[in-house]
Scaffold this motif. Structure first.
Motif, PDB file in Angstrom:
ATOM      1  N   THR A 152      55.874  -9.860  14.426  1.00  0.00           N
ATOM      2  CA  THR A 152      54.539 -10.446  14.589  1.00  0.00           C
ATOM      3  C   THR A 152      53.404  -9.626  13.993  1.00  0.00           C
ATOM      4  O   THR A 152      52.295 -10.135  13.858  1.00  0.00           O
ATOM      5  CB  THR A 152      54.224 -10.651  16.083  1.00  0.00           C
ATOM      6  OG1 THR A 152      54.099  -9.361  16.709  1.00  0.00           O
ATOM      7  CG2 THR A 152      55.309 -11.452  16.781  1.00  0.00           C
ATOM      8  N   GLY A 153      53.665  -8.347  13.689  1.00  0.00           N
ATOM      9  CA  GLY A 153      52.575  -7.480  13.254  1.00  0.00           C
ATOM     10  C   GLY A 153      51.798  -6.889  14.414  1.00  0.00           C
ATOM     11  O   GLY A 153      50.817  -6.165  14.202  1.00  0.00           O
ATOM     12  N   HIS A 154      52.192  -7.193  15.653  1.00  0.00           N
ATOM     13  CA  HIS A 154      51.527  -6.693  16.860  1.00  0.00           C
ATOM     14  C   HIS A 154      52.515  -5.916  17.722  1.00  0.00           C
ATOM     15  O   HIS A 154      53.724  -6.182  17.679  1.00  0.00           O
ATOM     16  CB  HIS A 154      51.024  -7.847  17.731  1.00  0.00           C
ATOM     17  CG  HIS A 154      49.857  -8.583  17.183  1.00  0.00           C
ATOM     18  ND1 HIS A 154      48.562  -8.277  17.480  1.00  0.00           N
ATOM     19  CD2 HIS A 154      49.797  -9.655  16.346  1.00  0.00           C
ATOM     20  CE1 HIS A 154      47.750  -9.120  16.868  1.00  0.00           C
ATOM     21  NE2 HIS A 154      48.482  -9.962  16.168  1.00  0.00           N
ATOM     22  N   THR A 155      52.011  -5.019  18.546  1.00  0.00           N
ATOM     23  CA  THR A 155      52.816  -4.506  19.639  1.00  0.00           C
ATOM     24  C   THR A 155      52.813  -5.571  20.730  1.00  0.00           C
ATOM     25  O   THR A 155      51.923  -6.436  20.767  1.00  0.00           O
ATOM     26  CB  THR A 155      52.236  -3.201  20.216  1.00  0.00           C
ATOM     27  OG1 THR A 155      50.948  -3.489  20.777  1.00  0.00           O
ATOM     28  CG2 THR A 155      52.114  -2.136  19.141  1.00  0.00           C
ATOM     29  N   PRO A 156      53.778  -5.542  21.658  1.00  0.00           N
ATOM     30  CA  PRO A 156      53.754  -6.529  22.751  1.00  0.00           C
ATOM     31  C   PRO A 156      52.461  -6.469  23.561  1.00  0.00           C
ATOM     32  O   PRO A 156      51.908  -7.503  23.947  1.00  0.00           O
ATOM     33  CB  PRO A 156      54.969  -6.130  23.599  1.00  0.00           C
ATOM     34  CG  PRO A 156      55.893  -5.442  22.649  1.00  0.00           C
ATOM     35  CD  PRO A 156      54.999  -4.704  21.691  1.00  0.00           C
ATOM     36  N   GLN A 157      51.957  -5.265  23.809  1.00  0.00           N
ATOM     37  CA  GLN A 157      50.728  -5.123  24.593  1.00  0.00           C
ATOM     38  C   GLN A 157      49.539  -5.739  23.869  1.00  0.00           C
ATOM     39  O   GLN A 157      48.708  -6.439  24.472  1.00  0.00           O
ATOM     40  CB  GLN A 157      50.448  -3.643  24.891  1.00  0.00           C
ATOM     41  CG  GLN A 157      51.498  -2.981  25.782  1.00  0.00           C
ATOM     42  CD  GLN A 157      52.624  -2.336  24.974  1.00  0.00           C
ATOM     43  OE1 GLN A 157      52.895  -2.725  23.821  1.00  0.00           O
ATOM     44  NE2 GLN A 157      53.278  -1.342  25.563  1.00  0.00           N
ATOM     45  N   ALA A 158      49.461  -5.497  22.547  1.00  0.00           N
ATOM     46  CA  ALA A 158      48.339  -6.051  21.779  1.00  0.00           C
ATOM     47  C   ALA A 158      48.423  -7.572  21.726  1.00  0.00           C
ATOM     48  O   ALA A 158      47.415  -8.266  21.805  1.00  0.00           O
ATOM     49  CB  ALA A 158      48.334  -5.463  20.366  1.00  0.00           C
ATOM     50  N   TRP A 159      49.634  -8.105  21.592  1.00  0.00           N
ATOM     51  CA  TRP A 159      49.810  -9.557  21.570  1.00  0.00           C
ATOM     52  C   TRP A 159      49.317 -10.169  22.873  1.00  0.00           C
ATOM     53  O   TRP A 159      48.626 -11.180  22.888  1.00  0.00           O
ATOM     54  CB  TRP A 159      51.286  -9.879  21.362  1.00  0.00           C
ATOM     55  CG  TRP A 159      51.591 -11.345  21.280  1.00  0.00           C
ATOM     56  CD1 TRP A 159      51.740 -12.226  22.312  1.00  0.00           C
ATOM     57  CD2 TRP A 159      51.781 -12.109  20.079  1.00  0.00           C
ATOM     58  NE1 TRP A 159      52.014 -13.480  21.848  1.00  0.00           N
ATOM     59  CE2 TRP A 159      52.044 -13.441  20.466  1.00  0.00           C
ATOM     60  CE3 TRP A 159      51.745 -11.793  18.729  1.00  0.00           C
ATOM     61  CZ2 TRP A 159      52.274 -14.460  19.560  1.00  0.00           C
ATOM     62  CZ3 TRP A 159      51.996 -12.803  17.816  1.00  0.00           C
ATOM     63  CH2 TRP A 159      52.252 -14.106  18.220  1.00  0.00           C
ATOM     64  N   ARG A 160      49.672  -9.520  23.970  1.00  0.00           N
ATOM     65  CA  ARG A 160      49.308 -10.040  25.296  1.00  0.00           C
ATOM     66  C   ARG A 160      47.795 -10.017  25.515  1.00  0.00           C
ATOM     67  O   ARG A 160      47.243 -10.844  26.240  1.00  0.00           O
ATOM     68  CB  ARG A 160      50.022  -9.213  26.348  1.00  0.00           C
ATOM     69  CG  ARG A 160      49.880  -9.723  27.759  1.00  0.00           C
ATOM     70  CD  ARG A 160      50.799  -8.934  28.690  1.00  0.00           C
ATOM     71  NE  ARG A 160      51.995  -9.676  29.051  1.00  0.00           N
ATOM     72  CZ  ARG A 160      53.052  -9.142  29.654  1.00  0.00           C
ATOM     73  NH1 ARG A 160      53.079  -7.850  29.901  1.00  0.00           N
ATOM     74  NH2 ARG A 160      54.076  -9.882  29.973  1.00  0.00           N
ATOM     75  N   ARG A 161      47.098  -9.060  24.885  1.00  0.00           N
ATOM     76  CA  ARG A 161      45.639  -8.944  25.050  1.00  0.00           C
ATOM     77  C   ARG A 161      44.863  -9.948  24.221  1.00  0.00           C
ATOM     78  O   ARG A 161      43.659 -10.093  24.412  1.00  0.00           O
ATOM     79  CB  ARG A 161      45.177  -7.530  24.677  1.00  0.00           C
ATOM     80  CG  ARG A 161      45.564  -6.461  25.695  1.00  0.00           C
ATOM     81  CD  ARG A 161      44.777  -5.180  25.467  1.00  0.00           C
ATOM     82  NE  ARG A 161      45.058  -4.587  24.171  1.00  0.00           N
ATOM     83  CZ  ARG A 161      45.995  -3.663  23.948  1.00  0.00           C
ATOM     84  NH1 ARG A 161      46.763  -3.254  24.955  1.00  0.00           N
ATOM     85  NH2 ARG A 161      46.199  -3.163  22.733  1.00  0.00           N
ATOM     86  N   GLN A 162      45.527 -10.648  23.308  1.00  0.00           N
ATOM     87  CA  GLN A 162      44.822 -11.597  22.457  1.00  0.00           C
ATOM     88  C   GLN A 162      44.280 -12.751  23.293  1.00  0.00           C
ATOM     89  O   GLN A 162      44.883 -13.173  24.269  1.00  0.00           O
ATOM     90  CB  GLN A 162      45.757 -12.175  21.381  1.00  0.00           C
ATOM     91  CG  GLN A 162      46.187 -11.154  20.364  1.00  0.00           C
ATOM     92  CD  GLN A 162      47.054 -11.818  19.304  1.00  0.00           C
ATOM     93  OE1 GLN A 162      46.652 -11.932  18.161  1.00  0.00           O
ATOM     94  NE2 GLN A 162      48.220 -12.269  19.686  1.00  0.00           N
ATOM     95  N   PRO A 163      43.136 -13.319  22.842  1.00  0.00           N
ATOM     96  CA  PRO A 163      42.605 -14.492  23.552  1.00  0.00           C
ATOM     97  C   PRO A 163      43.604 -15.631  23.480  1.00  0.00           C
ATOM     98  O   PRO A 163      44.319 -15.794  22.499  1.00  0.00           O
ATOM     99  CB  PRO A 163      41.325 -14.842  22.764  1.00  0.00           C
ATOM    100  CG  PRO A 163      40.979 -13.597  22.022  1.00  0.00           C
ATOM    101  CD  PRO A 163      42.275 -12.894  21.746  1.00  0.00           C
ATOM    102  N   ALA A 164      43.659 -16.395  24.510  1.00  0.00           N
ATOM    103  CA  ALA A 164      44.580 -17.548  24.549  1.00  0.00           C
ATOM    104  C   ALA A 164      44.192 -18.582  23.507  1.00  0.00           C
ATOM    105  O   ALA A 164      43.051 -18.751  23.183  1.00  0.00           O
ATOM    106  CB  ALA A 164      44.557 -18.170  25.942  1.00  0.00           C
TER     107      ALA A 164
END
Length: 338
Positions: free
Chosen positions: A326-338
């Protein structure tokens, strides 16, 4: 959801061209798509998975900071962007015939959404249902679809064309007023369906580019291409492999296990997967990728728990795999706006 669906690369070409104009490197875009270089996108036989597009979109959204990506990409599209199908539409006798051709063969160009249409006395209503509930595709595909359809209609009918109305199932984005200005018609959000409404009187408008002989030739070619694509599609095999893998989540099956379950030898399964442009490890990773996205929707599930569920001995290995997808860490993905 079909994790290994075959999606043409036409929208990926437009996306990567736009992204490079906005500072992204060819190398990073190629890595996101899992291709050696972007020249590979020009291969007419290349097909991408929903996960490939999701990875590309994740990178472009993050690196450009542009929320209006669907509008930016859709507004760049022209009839010519759709290759053989676009030229077949241009050759049609009327706007209604061009739309019918587009609806019949749209999967030659993109396959993020399933399109259907009905005609009522005052309008043609096209509905678009998202096929793959991945976060970035959910954000991008409905806008790109509706904007792209309008851009193509303006190619066919003139730059002053505007729909009767546009409906989106999503909530209004920060750039909703710009969307309304671009469509030049009412744009409604939080609707039950994504819909595009066009004045039924326009369906009988003759196209200045009409050419019956060219249209017949190109329609035959579209039909041939669609049949070839269907024949080459993964179909039941990959769905059965996917189901066999998902049935053993947490106790990941070997290739021998899955081959035996499907009633074939390991060698035969390997060969058949190769014929579909994939291999067993990629199928395992596809399942892990999709399950990871689902697990991340639950804020109570820790990264360590996800790693264990997905068969990684260490959380760091899962983090590396997820960032590759995805190009993201799992934590960064989770912090993204819905």
């Amino acid at each position: 959801m079909i994790p290994n669906a075959r999606i043409p690369a036409l929208i990926a070409i437009t996306l990567t061209e736009w992204a490079m104009e906005h500072g992204l490197s060819e190398e990073s875009l190629a890595v996101a798509l899992g291709v050696e270089n972007l020249a590979a996108l020009q291969d007419e036989e290349l097909r991408l998975t929903p996960a490939d597009y999701e990875s590309l979109l994740a990178l472009v959204y993050r690196e450009t900071g542009r929320e209006d990506l669907g509008l930016a990409i859709g507004s760049r599209l022209t009839v010519s962007s759709y290759g053989v199908l676009g030229h077949a539409m241009l050759s049609a006798a009327t706007a209604g015939e061009a739309i019918r051709i587009g609806l019949e063969y749209y999967r030659l160009t993109s396959a993020f959404m399933t399109l259907n249409a009905e005609t009522i006395p005052e309008a043609l209503i096209m509905t678009a249902r998202l096929d793959y509930p991945l976060p970035h595709l959910q954000r991008f595909a409905p806008e790109e679809q509706m904007v792209g359809v309008t851009a193509v209609a303006r190619d066919l009918l003139g730059s002053d064309f505007c729909p009767l109305a546009i409906d989106f199932a999503i909530s209004p984005p920060p750039y909703a007023e710009r969307m309304k200005a671009w469509f030049a018609c009412p744009v409604r959000y939080n609707q039950p369906e994504n819909r595009f409404l066009i004045d039924a009187r326009l369906l009988d408008v003759s196209l200045r580019t009409a050419n019956a002989l060219t249209a017949k030739h190109l329609l035959n070619l579209c039909e041939t291409l669609l049949q070839q694509d269907r024949a080459a599609a993964p179909g039941d095999l990959l769905q059965r492999v996917n189901a066999a893998i998902r049935a053993r989540v947490g106790h990941w099956p070997s290739m021998v296990d899955v081959a035996g379950q499907l009633g074939m030898s390991e060698r035969t399964l390997r060969r058949r997967l190769q014929e579909h442009g994939t291999d067993f490890q990629r199928e395992i990773d596809a399942v892990r990728h999709q399950l990871a996205l689902q697990l991340l929707e639950n804020p109570e599930v820790t990264v360590e728990q996800m790693a264990a569920v997905l068969g990684y001995s260490e959380a760091v290995s899962f983090r590396r795999a997820f960032q590759r997808w995805t190009g993201h860490t799992p934590q960064a993905w989770r912090r993204q706006p819905a």
